[in-house]
Every structure is written in C-alpha cells, then in structure tokens.
Design an enzyme around this catalytic site. Structure first.
Site: not given
Ligand code: HEM
Length: 320
Positions: A41, A309
């Site tokens: 994202h 995260y």
């Molecule tokens: C093993 C499962 C997952 C991994 C490894 C993962 C990994 C990541 C990582 C590395 C980030 C960036 C975090 C940061 O630097 O702040 C991120 C952001 C995000 N993820 Fe995931 N994610 C996973 C599952 C999910 C799921 C299930 C959702 C749905 C609800 C989701 C929704 C998001 C959203 C909306 C962001 C953006 C957050 C923001 O705007 O700061 N992720 N994810």
C-alpha cells in the site's frame, strides 16, 4: 523442564522474527525497494476526518469512539492502492485501502484498516510467505499478472476466493465510491466483559461506482488522489461504519472464509472526511492497536500483521 520451555519459547520467537523479516523481504522483491515508502500500500493520500458514533453499538463495547451518540471523534484517514510500487498508476493497482485512526478524547487510539475485497489470500503467515515467494518466482519468469494470479490460485487453493474477488474488481470512480472490508474478525468487549465476534465494513454514502472502459483512456496516473482533493472542495466524503455480528459457527481464525451474508448488522456511525492532510512522521496503522473495548481475534494473519507493519515502519523510517 522450565529451561526447555524457555528455550522453546525463545526459538519460537526467533522463528517469528525471521518470518517477519523474510516476509517483508519477499514483499520488497515484488517491485524492488522504494526508500522511505511502505512495503505494501505504498501510494496513498492522508485526510482529516471526524467519526460520529450512532450510539447503537454502546451495548456491545466500551470503546469510546463507538459509544457516545453524536460526539465527534477526531480521526485520520489514509486511502491507498494495494501495490508495493509507489509509482504505479492508480488504475493498475487492483485493490484499494482505507485505513482509519480514531483519536477519542482521553481514550485509546484505535486503528481500523480495510480493503475492497472481503477475504484474504492466506490463512496463516507461513502460507502468505509461500504465496509471495511464489509470486516473486513467477514474476522472475516473466509471466504476466493475470496468468500469475491463475497460477497462484491453482497452487494455493485457500487463495481462490480472494483471487476471484480481485478478478471482479473494476477501477473505482473514486476512493469515495468503494466499499471497504476490514476482513478479520475482532471481539467487541462490553461493560460486563462479555466478548462478541464482529467484522467491520465501510459503506460509501455515494454508493459503489466504477469506471467504464471509455473513461479509462484519459485518466491521469494519480486520478484517485486528484479526485479526493477535488471532491473535498465541495464538502465532506462520508462512509457508514457497519458492524457485522458473528454467530457461534462463524470462523474467527480464518480470513480466507467469509461469513454468511445474512448476519445482523449495526449501523455504528458515520465517518466524515473533511480535508487532505500531510502525512505525520511515523504514521503506521497496526490493526492490532484497537484500544479498550475491541480486541484482535485469534486470526493468525491479524496478529502477524503487527510485527510486519513494525518492520516496514522501521525500514521506511530509517530511509531504507
Ligand atoms: C500477512 C498478511 C499481510 C501482510 C504481510 C501485510 C503487509 C503490509 C505492509 C508491509 C504494509 C505497510 C505498513 C507500513 O509501512 O505502515 C501494509 C499496509 C496496509 N495493509 Fe497489509 N498486510 C497483510 C494483510 C492485510 C489485510 C488482511 C488487509 C485488509 C484489511 C491489509 C490492509 C492494508 C492496508 C489498508 C494498508 C495501508 C495502511 C496505511 O495506509 O498506513 N493488509 N500491509
């Protein structure tokens, strides 16, 4: 015996930390390292918002931002595209995200992250890592995105539902015309300490609207971000927060399985997004930071997201 237990616990912790690191490495493999950017994202826009609870959830939770009818709760919102590549055109990243951080006065900060599909690709951290590793291998072999998705769905049957939903997504007319699902089960805790499984969904006031092929030709790369800024000049963008009440038979530990459509819902309140905001340093939307009155369920993916995260934040904050 106690020593062995301690040694086993330490080994398990080491294993978890390694899996966290290797998962973030694997996400970086998808489009390279983009210093200072989120490892997923990566492209997004932050906005200020106010959440006004309806009060209808008050009997289910002590969470201050869900209880008092009519009180405006300060919130920060980040809309995003799901890709790991911050320079990918908005039209090309299939799923979209809506992350919200509620800041009730005198209460705990609470994060809620949601995306435009209702289920996830993997049931466990290990299977998510294997899936991303395989995606990297396929990409290295020069296979296109659609063929890669078909290949992954064949090798990872638990991911089929999620790939089916992603395949049906059409480019949204606006971040404000998407429905967003928090996917995981959470537990609402009431004043007597009773815990109830729930899911959260954001329903757009403007309804769901997607683009036609004819619309796509003339779109700028960042059309979604421009659209949000433009619409906000004419007034707030609103979403209703639905709380979906789970029944005993509904799985809380498996984000690849949806709950039946007919579950009772509570209209918990309205999020009113008011203006674009710069991103504060160190902003991270750890979905396990829920505050009092809401608890993460036993979903292993939900719990795994917290250290992942944290590691993504560590890398991007240190300029990596
Ligand atoms: C093993 C499962 C997952 C991994 C490894 C993962 C990994 C990541 C990582 C590395 C980030 C960036 C975090 C940061 O630097 O702040 C991120 C952001 C995000 N993820 Fe995931 N994610 C996973 C599952 C999910 C799921 C299930 C959702 C749905 C609800 C989701 C929704 C998001 C959203 C909306 C962001 C953006 C957050 C923001 O705007 O700061 N992720 N994810």
């Amino acid at each position: 015996m106690a020593d062995r237990t301690r040694a086993e616990a330490a080994a398990a912790e080491d294993g978890d930390a390694q899996l966290t690191d290797r998962t973030v490495d694997a996400l970086e493999g998808l489009s390279g390292v983009h210093p200072g950017k989120r490892r997923a994202h990566a492209k997004g826009i932050c906005c200020r918002a106010v959440f006004t609870p309806s009060g209808l959830a008050a009997g289910f939770t002590t969470a201050p931002h869900l209880r008092e009818a009519g009180i405006g709760i300060e919130a920060l919102v980040r809309f995003s595209g799901s890709s790991t590549d911050p320079s990918l055109a908005d039209i090309l990243s299939p799923g979209k995200g809506l992350a919200v951080r509620f800041r009730p006065p005198g209460g705990d900060v609470s994060a809620l992250t949601a995306v435009t599909v209702p289920v996830f690709f993997a049931r466990t951290p290990e299977s998510f890592f294997d899936l991303i590793k395989e995606a990297n291998r396929l990409k290295g072999g020069g296979i296109g995105a659609i063929a890669a998705a078909a290949e992954l769905a064949t090798h990872f049957p638990e991911a089929r539902h999620a790939f089916m939903h992603v395949g049906k997504l059409r480019p949204p007319a606006s971040y404000a015309t998407c429905r967003y699902y928090a996917i995981h089960a959470f537990l609402l805790v009431d004043e007597a300490g009773v815990r109830r499984p729930v899911k959260f969904e954001w329903v757009p006031e403007l309804g769901v609207e997607t683009l036609s092929l004819a619309d796509l030709r003339s779109l700028p790369e960042d059309y979604l971000e421009r659209d949000v800024a433009e619409r906000l000049r004419n007034g707030p963008l609103r979403f209703r927060l639905d709380i979906v009440l789970g029944r005993e038979e509904d799985p809380t530990d498996d984000p690849t399985r949806p709950w039946p459509e007919d579950r009772e819902r509570i209209d918990a309140g309205v999020l009113s997004i008011t203006d674009v905001a710069g991103e504060a340093d160190g902003l991270a939307m750890d979905p396990t930071v829920t505050g009092a009155g809401i608890e993460p369920s036993d979903d292993p993916i939900l719990r795994f997201r917290s250290p992942v995260y944290g590691e993504s934040l560590r890398r991007r904050s240190s300029g990596e």
